[in-house]
Design a protein around this motif. Structure first.
Motif, PDB file in Angstrom:
ATOM      1  N   UNK A 107       0.834  -1.204   0.000  1.00  0.00           N
ATOM      2  CA  UNK A 107       0.000   0.000   0.000  1.00  0.00           C
ATOM      3  C   UNK A 107       0.868   1.252   0.000  1.00  0.00           C
ATOM      4  N   UNK A 108       1.932   1.243   0.797  1.00  0.00           N
ATOM      5  CA  UNK A 108       2.891   2.338   0.775  1.00  0.00           C
ATOM      6  C   UNK A 108       3.484   2.491  -0.622  1.00  0.00           C
ATOM      7  N   UNK A 109       3.866   1.379  -1.211  1.00  0.00           N
ATOM      8  CA  UNK A 109       4.525   1.399  -2.517  1.00  0.00           C
ATOM      9  C   UNK A 109       3.618   1.962  -3.600  1.00  0.00           C
ATOM     10  N   UNK A 110       2.307   1.787  -3.463  1.00  0.00           N
ATOM     11  CA  UNK A 110       1.348   2.318  -4.423  1.00  0.00           C
ATOM     12  C   UNK A 110       0.928   3.744  -4.086  1.00  0.00           C
ATOM     13  N   UNK A 111       1.465   4.286  -3.005  1.00  0.00           N
ATOM     14  CA  UNK A 111       1.127   5.646  -2.616  1.00  0.00           C
ATOM     15  C   UNK A 111      -0.255   5.778  -2.012  1.00  0.00           C
ATOM     16  N   UNK A 112      -0.787   4.683  -1.494  1.00  0.00           N
ATOM     17  CA  UNK A 112      -2.124   4.706  -0.902  1.00  0.00           C
ATOM     18  C   UNK A 112      -2.050   5.047   0.579  1.00  0.00           C
ATOM     19  N   UNK A 113      -2.983   5.873   1.037  1.00  0.00           N
ATOM     20  CA  UNK A 113      -2.981   6.299   2.434  1.00  0.00           C
ATOM     21  C   UNK A 113      -3.282   5.155   3.385  1.00  0.00           C
ATOM     22  N   UNK A 114      -3.834   4.069   2.857  1.00  0.00           N
ATOM     23  CA  UNK A 114      -4.099   2.902   3.708  1.00  0.00           C
ATOM     24  C   UNK A 114      -2.808   2.330   4.289  1.00  0.00           C
ATOM     25  N   UNK A 115      -1.668   2.566   3.627  1.00  0.00           N
ATOM     26  CA  UNK A 115      -0.391   2.067   4.139  1.00  0.00           C
ATOM     27  C   UNK A 115      -0.051   2.610   5.510  1.00  0.00           C
ATOM     28  N   UNK A 116       0.060   3.941   5.652  1.00  0.00           N
ATOM     29  CA  UNK A 116       0.334   4.476   6.986  1.00  0.00           C
ATOM     30  C   UNK A 116      -0.767   4.190   7.996  1.00  0.00           C
ATOM     31  N   UNK A 117      -2.006   4.039   7.533  1.00  0.00           N
ATOM     32  CA  UNK A 117      -3.084   3.706   8.462  1.00  0.00           C
ATOM     33  C   UNK A 117      -2.866   2.320   9.063  1.00  0.00           C
ATOM     34  N   UNK A 118      -2.485   1.360   8.220  1.00  0.00           N
ATOM     35  CA  UNK A 118      -2.207   0.022   8.737  1.00  0.00           C
ATOM     36  C   UNK A 118      -1.018   0.040   9.692  1.00  0.00           C
ATOM     37  N   UNK A 119       0.021   0.789   9.338  1.00  0.00           N
ATOM     38  CA  UNK A 119       1.205   0.871  10.200  1.00  0.00           C
ATOM     39  C   UNK A 119       0.848   1.497  11.543  1.00  0.00           C
ATOM     40  N   UNK A 120       0.037   2.553  11.527  1.00  0.00           N
ATOM     41  CA  UNK A 120      -0.377   3.199  12.777  1.00  0.00           C
ATOM     42  C   UNK A 120      -1.220   2.254  13.623  1.00  0.00           C
ATOM     43  N   UNK A 121      -2.099   1.503  12.968  1.00  0.00           N
ATOM     44  CA  UNK A 121      -2.909   0.531  13.708  1.00  0.00           C
ATOM     45  C   UNK A 121      -2.057  -0.547  14.342  1.00  0.00           C
ATOM     46  N   UNK A 122      -1.019  -0.990  13.608  1.00  0.00           N
ATOM     47  CA  UNK A 122      -0.121  -2.013  14.138  1.00  0.00           C
ATOM     48  C   UNK A 122       0.592  -1.530  15.391  1.00  0.00           C
ATOM     49  N   UNK A 123       1.065  -0.291  15.367  1.00  0.00           N
ATOM     50  CA  UNK A 123       1.793   0.237  16.530  1.00  0.00           C
ATOM     51  C   UNK A 123       0.838   0.546  17.675  1.00  0.00           C
ATOM     52  N   UNK A 124      -0.382   0.972  17.366  1.00  0.00           N
ATOM     53  CA  UNK A 124      -1.376   1.159  18.430  1.00  0.00           C
ATOM     54  C   UNK A 124      -1.657  -0.152  19.146  1.00  0.00           C
ATOM     55  N   UNK A 125      -1.765  -1.229  18.371  1.00  0.00           N
ATOM     56  CA  UNK A 125      -1.952  -2.557  18.943  1.00  0.00           C
ATOM     57  C   UNK A 125      -0.770  -2.931  19.825  1.00  0.00           C
ATOM     58  N   UNK A 126       0.437  -2.669  19.335  1.00  0.00           N
ATOM     59  CA  UNK A 126       1.640  -2.987  20.112  1.00  0.00           C
ATOM     60  C   UNK A 126       1.675  -2.209  21.414  1.00  0.00           C
TER      61      UNK A 126
END
Length: 226
Positions: A107-126
């Motif tokens: 998603x990051x590679x395609x320039x989609x905003x869903x990429x950082x959203x998934x990353x933020x969700x992952x760290x929130x979970x952590x």
């Protein structure tokens, strides 16, 4: 005397702080200089965007906040406790975090905003997984609190007051690991761009697997309940 921190707590805190440092620096270097692992800067930028009437930026920043909170909510749903306990199923949460980080790469590679959203969700979970253990606060996704505690202990030492050495070492371990993750993540991003996130994803998965194996052995030994 304070209870000694278990080895699995030290190892897990160090590994996850390393992961957070890597994820944060990849987000900062690659996505509009937007940090991922802490919300102080994100909330500040959100306030500025709202004041300046930058609607698109405001929606994106609000999305980052909500994704982090959503990840933390998932962590609360899975772990159901704010205190670290060996019997909890942290392996499941870490497996989900690893999947989110790996899924963010294309998603990051395609320039989609869903990429950082998934990353933020992952760290929130952590971050929701690690809160307190034996009276010591354990935060692995940001180091503001660690530096604050470090400064307090320096002040206590200057006044001749007793210093909580366990807390001191925990702060130093987490700060050093987060910094090391930043260095490693920046180097990896220079070589592989967003694919560098596969590294923290793999480390998170390995940490989860190691915890699951360790927990299973403790169950077999009768140390904890299944």
């Amino acid at each position: 005397m304070a209870e000694r921190l278990a080895t699995w707590v030290w190892v897990g805190a160090s590994a996850l702080a390393l992961v957070a440092g890597m994820v944060n620096v990849v987000g900062y270097l690659g996505f509009e200089h937007q940090a991922i692992t802490h919300l102080t800067g994100t909330t500040t930028l959100l306030g500025a965007a709202l004041a300046e009437g930058r609607g698109t930026a405001a929606w994106q920043l609000a999305g980052m906040v909500l994704a982090f909170v959503g990840g933390a909510a998932l962590g609360g749903l899975l772990i159901q406790d704010s205190v670290l306990r060996l019997g909890r199923r942290y392996g499941v949460a870490l497996a989900i975090e690893a999947a989110l980080l790996a899924g963010a790469v294309p998603l990051f590679q395609k320039g989609l905003f869903a990429g950082p959203l998934l990353a933020a969700g992952a760290i929130g979970l952590q971050n929701a997984m690690a809160t307190t253990y034996s009276g010591a606060v354990v935060r692995t996704s940001h180091v503001s609190g660690m530096f604050t505690d470090l400064g307090i202990m320096v002040g206590h030492a200057l006044r001749g007051l007793p210093v909580a050495r366990r807390r001191l070492w925990l702060c130093l371990v987490i700060i050093s690991s987060f910094l090391g993750g930043g260095v490693l993540g920046a180097l990896a991003f220079g070589h592989w761009q967003y694919a560098a996130l596969y590294l923290p994803a793999a480390l998170t998965g390995a940490t989860g697997l190691g915890y699951a194996v360790y927990r299973h052995r403790q169950v077999v030994a009768g140390t904890i309940a299944p």
